[in-house]
Design an enzyme around this catalytic site. Sequence first.
Site, short mmCIF file in Angstrom:
data_model
loop_
_atom_site.label_atom_id
_atom_site.label_comp_id
_atom_site.label_asym_id
_atom_site.label_seq_id
_atom_site.Cartn_x
_atom_site.Cartn_y
_atom_site.Cartn_z
N GLN A 103 0.84 -1.20 0.00
CA GLN A 103 0.00 0.00 0.00
C GLN A 103 0.88 1.24 0.00
OE1 GLN A 103 -3.28 -0.65 3.22
NE2 GLN A 103 -1.62 -2.05 3.65
N HIS A 121 -1.71 1.51 -4.12
CA HIS A 121 -2.00 2.93 -3.92
C HIS A 121 -1.13 3.84 -4.76
CE1 HIS A 121 -4.05 1.97 0.20
NE2 HIS A 121 -4.82 1.69 -0.82
N CYS A 132 -5.99 14.59 -18.35
CA CYS A 132 -5.93 13.59 -19.42
C CYS A 132 -5.12 12.35 -19.04
CB CYS A 132 -5.39 14.21 -20.70
SG CYS A 132 -3.62 14.61 -20.63
N CYS A 181 -2.10 18.87 -22.42
CA CYS A 181 -3.34 19.66 -22.36
C CYS A 181 -3.24 20.88 -21.45
CB CYS A 181 -4.51 18.76 -21.95
SG CYS A 181 -4.47 18.32 -20.20
N1 APR Z 1 7.13 -2.25 12.00
C1 APR Z 1 5.91 -2.76 11.72
N2 APR Z 1 4.76 -2.07 11.85
C2 APR Z 1 4.86 -0.81 12.30
C3 APR Z 1 6.09 -0.20 12.60
C4 APR Z 1 7.27 -0.97 12.45
N3 APR Z 1 8.47 -0.48 12.71
N4 APR Z 1 5.85 1.08 12.99
C5 APR Z 1 4.53 1.26 12.92
N5 APR Z 1 3.92 0.12 12.50
C6 APR Z 1 2.50 -0.12 12.27
C7 APR Z 1 1.57 0.70 13.11
O1 APR Z 1 1.37 0.05 14.36
C8 APR Z 1 0.32 0.71 12.25
O2 APR Z 1 -0.50 -0.42 12.52
O3 APR Z 1 2.25 0.28 10.95
C9 APR Z 1 0.86 0.60 10.83
C10 APR Z 1 0.76 1.85 9.99
O4 APR Z 1 -0.58 2.14 9.81
P1 APR Z 1 -1.08 3.33 8.85
O5 APR Z 1 -0.29 4.57 9.14
O6 APR Z 1 -2.55 3.36 8.98
O7 APR Z 1 -0.60 2.85 7.42
P2 APR Z 1 -1.29 1.85 6.39
O8 APR Z 1 -1.97 0.72 7.07
O9 APR Z 1 -0.25 1.56 5.36
O10 APR Z 1 -2.38 2.78 5.74
C11 APR Z 1 -3.04 2.34 4.61
O11 APR Z 1 -4.05 4.42 4.19
O12 APR Z 1 -3.49 6.48 4.60
C12 APR Z 1 -3.76 5.65 3.56
O13 APR Z 1 -3.02 5.41 1.36
C13 APR Z 1 -2.55 5.47 2.69
O14 APR Z 1 -1.49 3.44 1.99
C14 APR Z 1 -2.01 4.12 3.12
C15 APR Z 1 -3.26 3.42 3.63
#
Ligand code: APR
Length: 280
Positions: A103, A121, A132, A181
């Site tokens: 993601q 994403h 476009c 464009c």
């Molecule tokens: N190792 C593993 N996991 C970790 C670490 C680490 N060092 N540090 C943080 N995390 C975990 C957090 O506990 C959390 O559960 O990573 C997760 C990050 O969550 P989000 O910030 O919500 O990211 P993500 O799940 O990728 O979000 C999905 O949402 O905001 C949109 O498009 C954006 O691709 C993103 C999507």
Amino acid sequence: MTGPEPAEAARLLAAARRPVVFTGAGMSAESGVPTFRDAQTGLWQRYDPQELATPAAFRADPALVWGWYEARRRGVRRALPNPGHRAVAAIQARLPETVVITQNVDDLHERGGVPAPVRLHGSLFAPRCSACARPAPLPSDLPPHDELEPHDELEPHGGPESRGEPEPHDGPLTPPACAGCGAPVRPGVVWFGEALPSAALDAAVEAAAGCDLLLTVGTSALVHPAAEIPLVAARLGAPVVQVNPVPTPLDAICAVNLRGPAGEVLPALVRAAWPDADVG
Ligand code: APR
């Protein structure tokens, strides 16, 4: 890594032939890329990422949104893959049918040795016209990776400011105009409220449906439809192993929950599965 849970995860990985590795922002956290829901830094502190990452925000203030993504792109450009990225590459090197689904909009899987992750994403490095959809060149403030001096890649935070060059403007930035464009160029990422690229989503669902292990790493599993990928695997009987320092909505469907940072847990998992593995 000791105890029954890591041992079970290593056993599942060693037995797998077609694993899927599904990653989120936590995968890149130890590379210094802030997770999406982390506090923002500098002048971006007063903005909520979830309000900048929308088509409406870009329509209302293209310079604000483009400037924010350019700041993120520069941050990513300075970051280096961490041992977790290299462990994922080691899994794919050992099991060539491994599918990595991310993601993340950074390029750290590629630089960590996974040449073609499925990108749900989009990418910070693929701008396109907002009208476009014609692909647009990247702003030329930084050389492409293949033109970097080798030491740039080795030096943590080896970006322009560490070489004594001025940091490019950080703040609202008028997006370039499309060469075809004239409409504003937009970041090549999927914003809240937009559909995921259908080829990537189809590839992800197919891989999850056909896998014999799904390893989910560093995602809060809150953003759909991406968050359904591990559920597809679980529903069709594949064990799901989760790597995250904190609980998530996926805990309940996981065969094993490994609580800890990806940069430590993944290399340990790979070494436990294959003691001769090269994880750097
Ligand atoms: N190792 C593993 N996991 C970790 C670490 C680490 N060092 N540090 C943080 N995390 C975990 C957090 O506990 C959390 O559960 O990573 C997760 C990050 O969550 P989000 O910030 O919500 O990211 P993500 O799940 O990728 O979000 C999905 O949402 O905001 C949109 O498009 C954006 O691709 C993103 C999507």
